[in-house]
Design a protein around this motif. Sequence first.
Motif, PDB file in Angstrom:
ATOM      1  N   GLU A  68       3.992  -0.632   6.492  1.00 40.50           N
ATOM      2  CA  GLU A  68       3.638  -1.167   5.160  1.00 40.50           C
ATOM      3  C   GLU A  68       4.065  -0.160   4.086  1.00 40.50           C
ATOM      4  O   GLU A  68       3.574   0.977   4.037  1.00 40.50           O
ATOM      5  CB  GLU A  68       2.132  -1.427   5.009  1.00 40.50           C
ATOM      6  N   SER A  69       4.935  -0.608   3.185  1.00 36.06           N
ATOM      7  CA  SER A  69       5.566   0.322   2.236  1.00 36.06           C
ATOM      8  C   SER A  69       4.579   1.139   1.401  1.00 36.06           C
ATOM      9  O   SER A  69       4.754   2.353   1.244  1.00 36.06           O
ATOM     10  CB  SER A  69       6.545  -0.421   1.308  1.00 36.06           C
ATOM     11  N   THR A  70       3.523   0.505   0.870  1.00 34.92           N
ATOM     12  CA  THR A  70       2.588   1.276   0.042  1.00 34.92           C
ATOM     13  C   THR A  70       1.803   2.279   0.888  1.00 34.92           C
ATOM     14  O   THR A  70       1.479   3.377   0.420  1.00 34.92           O
ATOM     15  CB  THR A  70       1.594   0.358  -0.709  1.00 34.92           C
ATOM     16  N   VAL A  71       1.517   1.907   2.126  1.00 34.16           N
ATOM     17  CA  VAL A  71       0.816   2.820   3.033  1.00 34.16           C
ATOM     18  C   VAL A  71       1.740   4.003   3.358  1.00 34.16           C
ATOM     19  O   VAL A  71       1.304   5.156   3.370  1.00 34.16           O
ATOM     20  CB  VAL A  71       0.376   2.088   4.326  1.00 34.16           C
ATOM     21  N   ILE A  72       3.016   3.695   3.612  1.00 35.63           N
ATOM     22  CA  ILE A  72       3.996   4.745   3.918  1.00 35.63           C
ATOM     23  C   ILE A  72       4.128   5.736   2.761  1.00 35.63           C
ATOM     24  O   ILE A  72       4.126   6.955   2.958  1.00 35.63           O
ATOM     25  CB  ILE A  72       5.376   4.130   4.249  1.00 35.63           C
ATOM     26  N   VAL A  73       4.245   5.211   1.540  1.00 35.71           N
ATOM     27  CA  VAL A  73       4.432   6.108   0.386  1.00 35.71           C
ATOM     28  C   VAL A  73       3.216   7.020   0.214  1.00 35.71           C
ATOM     29  O   VAL A  73       3.357   8.227  -0.013  1.00 35.71           O
ATOM     30  CB  VAL A  73       4.719   5.312  -0.901  1.00 35.71           C
ATOM     31  N   GLN A  74       2.005   6.458   0.355  1.00 32.23           N
ATOM     32  CA  GLN A  74       0.807   7.291   0.232  1.00 32.23           C
ATOM     33  C   GLN A  74       0.744   8.308   1.370  1.00 32.23           C
ATOM     34  O   GLN A  74       0.348   9.461   1.176  1.00 32.23           O
ATOM     35  CB  GLN A  74      -0.460   6.428   0.223  1.00 32.23           C
ATOM     36  N   TYR A  75       1.157   7.883   2.558  1.00 33.41           N
ATOM     37  CA  TYR A  75       1.161   8.793   3.705  1.00 33.41           C
ATOM     38  C   TYR A  75       2.104   9.968   3.457  1.00 33.41           C
ATOM     39  O   TYR A  75       1.753  11.124   3.679  1.00 33.41           O
ATOM     40  CB  TYR A  75       1.579   8.049   4.985  1.00 33.41           C
ATOM     41  N   ILE A  76       3.315   9.658   2.993  1.00 35.85           N
ATOM     42  CA  ILE A  76       4.295  10.710   2.714  1.00 35.85           C
ATOM     43  C   ILE A  76       3.703  11.707   1.718  1.00 35.85           C
ATOM     44  O   ILE A  76       3.827  12.925   1.869  1.00 35.85           O
ATOM     45  CB  ILE A  76       5.604  10.096   2.171  1.00 35.85           C
ATOM     46  N   ASP A  77       3.030  11.185   0.700  1.00 40.44           N
ATOM     47  CA  ASP A  77       2.451  12.056  -0.329  1.00 40.44           C
ATOM     48  C   ASP A  77       1.366  12.949   0.244  1.00 40.44           C
ATOM     49  O   ASP A  77       1.254  14.124  -0.123  1.00 40.44           O
ATOM     50  CB  ASP A  77       1.899  11.198  -1.464  1.00 40.44           C
ATOM     51  N   GLU A  78       0.535  12.365   1.147  1.00 42.50           N
ATOM     52  CA  GLU A  78      -0.606  13.122   1.678  1.00 42.50           C
ATOM     53  C   GLU A  78      -0.211  14.057   2.818  1.00 42.50           C
ATOM     54  O   GLU A  78      -0.684  15.188   2.900  1.00 42.50           O
ATOM     55  CB  GLU A  78      -1.700  12.143   2.138  1.00 42.50           C
ATOM     56  N   ALA A  79       0.673  13.585   3.707  1.00 41.46           N
ATOM     57  CA  ALA A  79       1.055  14.416   4.849  1.00 41.46           C
ATOM     58  C   ALA A  79       1.916  15.602   4.406  1.00 41.46           C
ATOM     59  O   ALA A  79       1.931  16.639   5.063  1.00 41.46           O
ATOM     60  CB  ALA A  79       1.803  13.586   5.888  1.00 41.46           C
ATOM     61  N   VAL A 161       3.462   4.799  -8.894  1.00 39.09           N
ATOM     62  CA  VAL A 161       3.841   3.505  -9.455  1.00 39.09           C
ATOM     63  C   VAL A 161       5.349   3.453  -9.721  1.00 39.09           C
ATOM     64  O   VAL A 161       5.999   2.429  -9.522  1.00 39.09           O
ATOM     65  CB  VAL A 161       3.053   3.181 -10.742  1.00 39.09           C
ATOM     66  N   ASP A 162       5.916   4.574 -10.143  1.00 35.86           N
ATOM     67  CA  ASP A 162       7.373   4.635 -10.354  1.00 35.86           C
ATOM     68  C   ASP A 162       8.099   4.282  -9.061  1.00 35.86           C
ATOM     69  O   ASP A 162       9.088   3.547  -9.066  1.00 35.86           O
ATOM     70  CB  ASP A 162       7.802   6.028 -10.820  1.00 35.86           C
ATOM     71  N   VAL A 163       7.600   4.828  -7.942  1.00 32.04           N
ATOM     72  CA  VAL A 163       8.234   4.569  -6.649  1.00 32.04           C
ATOM     73  C   VAL A 163       8.047   3.110  -6.229  1.00 32.04           C
ATOM     74  O   VAL A 163       8.999   2.461  -5.770  1.00 32.04           O
ATOM     75  CB  VAL A 163       7.659   5.515  -5.564  1.00 32.04           C
ATOM     76  N   ILE A 164       6.823   2.596  -6.396  1.00 31.83           N
ATOM     77  CA  ILE A 164       6.552   1.217  -5.962  1.00 31.83           C
ATOM     78  C   ILE A 164       7.376   0.222  -6.786  1.00 31.83           C
ATOM     79  O   ILE A 164       7.951  -0.722  -6.247  1.00 31.83           O
ATOM     80  CB  ILE A 164       5.033   0.921  -6.057  1.00 31.83           C
TER      81      ILE A 164
END
Lengths: 235, 234
Positions: A68-79, A161-164
């Motif tokens: 899931e793209s939004t989950v992936i982006v948040q994961y990348i940010d947190e990991a 939001v810019d990324v999404i």
Amino acid sequence: MAGAEDLKLLGMWASPFVLRAKLALSLKGLNYEYVEEDLKNKSELLLKSNPVHNKVPVLIHNGKPVCESTVIVQYIDEAFAGTGLSLLPSDPYERALARFWAAYIDDKLLPSWTKTSRGSTEEERAEGKEQSAVAVENLEGALRECSKGKPFFGGDNPGYVDVILGGLLGWVRASEELYGINPFDPAKTPLLAAWAERFGALEAVDPVIPEVNKLVEVAKMMQAKLAAEAAGASN
Amino acid sequence: MAAKEELKLLGVDVSPFAIRAHMAVVIKGVSCEYVVEDLSNKSELLLSSNPVYKKVPVLIHNGKPICESLVIVQYVDEIFSGDGVPSILPTDPYERAIARFWAAYVDDKFFPVLRGIVLALTEQERVEKATETLAAIEPLEEAFAMCSKGKAFFSGDSIGYVDLALGSLLVWIEAIRRMYNIEIISASKTPRLSAWAERFGESAAAKEVLPEVDKAVQFGKMLEAAASAAAASK
């Protein structure tokens, strides 16, 4: 690059959702292996990594899949919190606003665009057009609110939001050629129009966005295919 | 809780989305003013706090509105944290990604077909939606085993993000059983979720927040009537 991190992204070059993951990885300066999937002949790895949806993007980090793209982006940010830009804001209220608008893009903006271009009746397409107008107007307000006069939703630097929204840029650009519509019309949504130019020109972004003429080609092929099916179905 | 924190939650008892936000606040043990909205006559406060959707729930924290149930839950989790305060999302990034994935699944795949059972205009459509819902619950039954790792809830020992996402729909799942004799969660087909649902319902937070099922049944009948009326007038 973070040492010995194994990052693999399963994707499809034209997908705006895959582009979101690429943008996040690029903005954070992370190296990864990209695997282009043939969606008509999905790999074992894709099917095994995303058994629930069988869709791209899938990010595989040290063998563990994230979907899931939004989950992936948040994961990348947190990991990779210590690496490169922080995509989510540090203030909890601003984070809530960022998540709200990211959800709005998927829940309202995208469906309205899909309805406009792929609605099965003229009435539906007209409805889609109306809904799209409202949606971009709301996003224009969001950009004003989130950026507070700075270049990006994220402020001085691009953020979540810019990324999404940025994932949609390839198709936003193709839209003018395909439908004669600029979804971010400078006359109606000047902030979004300027943002699209600015975000698209970023060094971390420009090389990652799919080529517009290739997207146009794919869309025309799809349109022809759908028209042929409709003609065949009515015989 | 810090002296001048002012929390107000605009909601409606039977809304699963409001239930999520309300339970999150209760789990955190913070005091919050709960305002029941009349959806046929929305308050100025609701309309001005959520101009984009004009929907509940809205959490207003020190005058600033937060909208969208899962955004509210994450916000509450982040603002009220620390020693002794229960966590709703895990701290590990990968586990957080898994939790977000399943919460998104509930909202994107499960909820629309569940709601479709109530809004169906024909018996045939209802049966179709029921079949789709029964198919959509299966991955969640599997997910429970993977996420809970033998513990009581998706999150482990206490109610967490996915528990709230799915648990907030239990009142409606039971209402649907009473209204149409359709069992989405059952001991025979979804034993893990069935046991989990009982535990969820027995929790202090659920007992405080969840409405009587009959309230949902009544609301469901109103939704049915509204759906037929809308279809008839087309």
